[in-house]
Design a protein around this motif. Structure first.
Motif, PDB file in Angstrom:
ATOM      1  N   ALA A  36      47.149  15.302  -9.810  1.00  0.00           N
ATOM      2  CA  ALA A  36      48.325  16.053  -9.529  1.00  0.00           C
ATOM      3  C   ALA A  36      49.426  15.515  -9.729  1.00  0.00           C
ATOM      4  O   ALA A  36      50.410  16.044 -10.415  1.00  0.00           O
ATOM      5  CB  ALA A  36      47.824  16.836  -8.278  1.00  0.00           C
ATOM      6  N   GLN A  39      50.347  14.697 -13.377  1.00  0.00           N
ATOM      7  CA  GLN A  39      50.675  15.970 -14.051  1.00  0.00           C
ATOM      8  C   GLN A  39      52.155  16.027 -14.011  1.00  0.00           C
ATOM      9  O   GLN A  39      52.867  16.382 -14.794  1.00  0.00           O
ATOM     10  CB  GLN A  39      49.767  17.147 -13.653  1.00  0.00           C
ATOM     11  CG  GLN A  39      48.347  16.983 -14.154  1.00  0.00           C
ATOM     12  CD  GLN A  39      47.460  18.055 -13.377  1.00  0.00           C
ATOM     13  OE1 GLN A  39      48.048  18.722 -12.551  1.00  0.00           O
ATOM     14  NE2 GLN A  39      46.123  17.864 -13.541  1.00  0.00           N
ATOM     15  N   GLN A 178      41.616  21.070 -15.450  1.00  0.00           N
ATOM     16  CA  GLN A 178      41.780  20.384 -13.992  1.00  0.00           C
ATOM     17  C   GLN A 178      41.487  18.970 -13.750  1.00  0.00           C
ATOM     18  O   GLN A 178      40.795  18.585 -14.740  1.00  0.00           O
ATOM     19  CB  GLN A 178      40.617  21.055 -12.922  1.00  0.00           C
ATOM     20  CG  GLN A 178      40.588  22.512 -13.128  1.00  0.00           C
ATOM     21  CD  GLN A 178      41.696  23.160 -12.528  1.00  0.00           C
ATOM     22  OE1 GLN A 178      42.456  22.939 -11.494  1.00  0.00           O
ATOM     23  NE2 GLN A 178      42.366  24.474 -13.093  1.00  0.00           N
ATOM     24  N   GLY A 182      43.233  17.908 -17.076  1.00  0.00           N
ATOM     25  CA  GLY A 182      44.622  18.510 -16.876  1.00  0.00           C
ATOM     26  C   GLY A 182      45.772  17.734 -17.248  1.00  0.00           C
ATOM     27  O   GLY A 182      46.807  17.908 -17.970  1.00  0.00           O
ATOM     28  N   PHE A 183      45.666  16.544 -16.637  1.00  0.00           N
ATOM     29  CA  PHE A 183      46.699  15.470 -16.916  1.00  0.00           C
ATOM     30  C   PHE A 183      46.660  15.209 -18.573  1.00  0.00           C
ATOM     31  O   PHE A 183      47.980  15.075 -18.755  1.00  0.00           O
ATOM     32  CB  PHE A 183      46.409  14.243 -16.120  1.00  0.00           C
ATOM     33  CG  PHE A 183      47.262  12.988 -16.679  1.00  0.00           C
ATOM     34  CD1 PHE A 183      48.646  12.913 -16.576  1.00  0.00           C
ATOM     35  CD2 PHE A 183      46.576  11.756 -17.162  1.00  0.00           C
ATOM     36  CE1 PHE A 183      49.253  11.750 -17.227  1.00  0.00           C
ATOM     37  CE2 PHE A 183      47.192  10.881 -17.919  1.00  0.00           C
ATOM     38  CZ  PHE A 183      48.631  10.691 -17.916  1.00  0.00           C
ATOM     39  N   CYS A 186      48.543  17.599 -20.570  1.00  0.00           N
ATOM     40  CA  CYS A 186      50.016  17.610 -20.299  1.00  0.00           C
ATOM     41  C   CYS A 186      50.709  16.083 -20.888  1.00  0.00           C
ATOM     42  O   CYS A 186      51.741  16.090 -21.632  1.00  0.00           O
ATOM     43  CB  CYS A 186      50.329  17.287 -18.692  1.00  0.00           C
ATOM     44  SG  CYS A 186      49.904  18.927 -17.745  1.00  0.00           S
ATOM     45  N   THR A 251      48.410  24.148 -15.020  1.00  0.00           N
ATOM     46  CA  THR A 251      47.798  23.428 -13.781  1.00  0.00           C
ATOM     47  C   THR A 251      47.605  24.031 -12.805  1.00  0.00           C
ATOM     48  O   THR A 251      46.963  23.516 -11.841  1.00  0.00           O
ATOM     49  CB  THR A 251      48.714  22.044 -13.668  1.00  0.00           C
ATOM     50  OG1 THR A 251      50.090  22.134 -13.575  1.00  0.00           O
ATOM     51  CG2 THR A 251      48.759  20.941 -14.868  1.00  0.00           C
ATOM     52  N   ASP A 252      48.583  24.948 -12.456  1.00  0.00           N
ATOM     53  CA  ASP A 252      48.338  25.868 -11.227  1.00  0.00           C
ATOM     54  C   ASP A 252      48.854  27.248 -11.606  1.00  0.00           C
ATOM     55  O   ASP A 252      49.999  27.362 -11.607  1.00  0.00           O
ATOM     56  CB  ASP A 252      49.471  25.348 -10.015  1.00  0.00           C
ATOM     57  CG  ASP A 252      49.064  26.215  -8.799  1.00  0.00           C
ATOM     58  OD1 ASP A 252      48.391  27.044  -8.622  1.00  0.00           O
ATOM     59  OD2 ASP A 252      50.186  26.008  -7.934  1.00  0.00           O
TER      60      ASP A 252
END
Length: 381
Positions: A36, A39, A178, A182-183, A186, A251-252
């Motif tokens: 998180a 990201q 996720q 996800g990272f 990005c 990501t969210d």
């Protein structure tokens, strides 16, 4: 196509790419290796380098760039709701919407320069925030924020996929974005944006923007119309911000009006100045520093301080914890403020100027005071 990139430029890009891709390992000793936060490093790095294209190259300081961040987030979530949970169409839609919005705001704001330009962009951003918060609630869902629901049409997904139970999550052609997936999504976007920025800095277009910053009046007297260049830089910068907003939604999958507040615009200004205005790496470094303080340094509390200083006698430990607690936890803004003041006073060129001074001192670089004065005038990339 790549003729105007030197060997040093390619080396810079390769080193930057290796550091970004190995971030989960490199940030582990700092306690910042969880997805998180990584990201956020990548997303706000994109936001900052896009802002730097406008502010760093032209000298036009925008106080309203968060408006494009918010537009990108809203557009991406609407793409998820209406079409598909695939992140690529959402990103494209977000960049188009933010680019069009930037063209509209830039058309008006760029008729003025200096503080008047800054105030105009701030006014547009606050107008956008208030519209998203109240007037445009059918589109933005007001203070609750725009989010996914089971009843969303998702036309493309329903044509080819069988809906599952629960809310879907954004994906990249079936790969759920996720965690570390996800990272890295990005991170790839950050590398693409960094390469585009590198190309802009080295291109004739980038040279024209630097000339605008150096002396816009002289350019106009010699017959150059600077407004198309400024407008293009403003739109590109807005599209970078829209991309960052879209990645926030990836990501969210939630978009709220708070992303348009003036504090978000001020944050990207701090990131750019802290790292080094007009440099390639500086804005990314500034974004990492601020987000690290916000998410890691702010988590230190009295219990953590007592644990770290437990070896000291109580007569020293207790007052020392009381003093340090002013600068960590809820007081992390105080520490960041002091660091920012020190950077502005002693290193006007940001962290990158400090890095160049160290390089000159320990490794040479053109010799003595002349090199150091050059470091003050033009921060390193």
């Amino acid at each position: 196509m790549f003729a105007n990139l030197s060997r040093n430029d390619w080396l810079l890009f390769i080193v930057f790419s290796v550091i970004v891709l190995l971030a989960p390992i490199l940030f582990m000793p700092l306690g910042a290796a969880y997805p998180a936060l990584l990201q956020k490093f990548a997303i706000f790095g994109i936001f900052a380098i896009g802002f730097n294209i406008l502010f760093g190259l032209t000298g036009y300081l925008s106080f309203g760039h968060a408006a494009f961040l918010g537009v990108g987030s809203y557009a991406a979530v609407w793409s998820f709701k209406l079409f598909t949970m695939n992140a690529i169409p959402a990103i494209i839609f977000a960049m188009i919407c933010s680019g069009l919005f930037a063209a509209l705001i830039g058309y008006v704001s760029l008729r003025r320069s200096g503080i008047y330009f800054s105030i105009l962009t701030l006014a547009f951003a606050q107008m956008s925030y208030n519209l998203a918060y109240s007037v445009l609630t059918p589109i933005t869902n007001g203070e609750t924020g725009l989010q996914l629901s089971q009843n969303d049409p998702r036309i493309i997904d329903h044509m080819f996929l069988t809906p599952g139970e629960g809310l879907p999550s954004p994906d990249f052609f079936g790969i759920e974005l996720q965690g570390y997936a996800g990272f890295y999504f990005c991170a790839i976007a950050l590398l693409v944006c960094f390469f585009i920025t590198l190309r802009i800095f080295r291109s004739p277009f980038g040279m024209m923007l630097k000339a605008v910053k150096s002396n816009q009046n002289r350019m106009m007297y010699t017959g150059f119309n600077t407004r198309p260049y400024l407008r293009s830089a403003f739109i590109i910068s807005g599209m970078f911000a829209g991309l960052a907003g879209a990645l926030m939604a990836v990501t969210d999958p939630l978009a709220g009006a708070e992303r348009m507040q003036w504090t978000a615009s001020g944050e990207v200004v701090l990131m750019t100045i802290l790292g080094g205005v007009g440099t390639l790496l500086g804005p990314v470094i500034g974004a990492v520093v601020i987000k690290y303080f916000e998410n890691i340094f702010s988590s230190f509390n009295d219990a953590a301080l007592h644990g770290a200083l437990s070896a000291l006698p109580d007569v020293i430990e207790t007052p020392l914890v009381g003093l340090l607690s002013l600068f960590v936890g809820d007081g992390w803004h105080l520490t960041l403020g002091l660091i920012f003041m020190a950077i502005v006073i002693f290193l006007p060129g940001g962290i990158m100027e400090g890095a160049k001074r160290l390089r000159v001192r320990f490794f040479g670089g053109g010799g003595g005071r002349k090199a150091q004065s050059a470091a003050k005038i033009q921060p390193a990339e």
